[in-house]
Design a protein around this motif. Structure first.
Motif: not given
Length: 224
Positions: A174-184, A207-220
């Motif tokens: 998600k955009l939240l994590y993309i921005m978080s990685y950049a800020a980190l 951050l990546f663990a929670f990308i896995v848990l809450f992906p933008a394509n969660k329906e998949l």
């Protein structure tokens, strides 16, 4: 196309990650001895938080594979299982596969080729090439940048991008994590390279663990 929604848990995790990182930066500047010998030391708090995050991501992949085993193809399930193994490998490498915990002596191979004489692969130095710098530094950094920038664009704007990402069970950031990685990354530039490794690993893994848990394509990854 989908709309991103972030839960309070995600905001809390991001806040927690940056809290630990900022504390680490403060200590690296004002109390370097404590930072190196207690906060970011081998088998210290930050390293174990990294291990927990990696094992958590592995568990998510296993649970999903079990829940949707009858809903997706064999390639999709194989990719989930492979991802789980990759996370386990990362966790094992982080603690040198329990060597220091169980006081296990390194074999002759690792004594000769490992920069820290530990039983892990990321500190190997073969033929003058440091595996950590090449594979876990340069190559991994390139992969992360591509994943955070090109993958979301390809998924949203091209049919082939969406098809490939869905086929290989890739969780989309998600955009939240993309921005978080950049800020980190930008924040950690404030401390010397030799002192930022553990913080970068902790922040990136969590951050990546929670990308896995809450992906933008969660329906998949849903079973229904």
């Amino acid at each position: 196309m989908f709309r991103e929604k972030n839960s309070w848990i995600e905001y809390l995790v991001v806040f927690t990650v940056f809290t630990f990182v900022i504390i680490g930066i403060f200590l690296s500047i004002y109390n370097l001895d404590y930072y190196r010998n207690s906060y970011a030391v081998e088998d210290g708090l930050i390293e174990w938080l990294t291990v927990v995050s990696l094992l958590f991501a592995s568990m998510i992949c296993v649970v999903r594979a079990f829940k949707i085993r009858l809903k997706r193809g064999s390639l999709f399930l194989a990719c989930l299982c492979f991802s789980s193994l990759v996370f386990i490998f990362g966790a094992g490498e982080e603690i040198s596969w329990g060597q220091r915990i169980f006081d296990i002596q390194s074999s002759e191979f690792f004594q000769q080729h490992n920069a820290q004489k530990e039983t892990n692969f990321h500190n190997l130095k073969i033929g003058g090439v440091k595996i950590n710098k090449l594979l876990f530094g340069t190559i991994l950094s390139i992969v992360v940048v591509i994943y955070l920038t090109l993958f979301p664009i390809a998924y949203r704007r091209t049919d082939w991008g969406k098809k490939i990402i869905d086929m290989f069970a890739i969780p989309l950031p998600k955009l939240l994590y993309i921005m978080s990685y950049a800020a980190l990354f930008l924040i950690l530039l404030t401390i010397p390279t030799k002192n930022r490794g553990e913080l970068l690993e902790f922040g990136g893994a969590t951050l990546f663990a929670f990308i896995v848990l809450f992906p933008a394509n969660k329906e998949l990854f849903e079973s229904t």
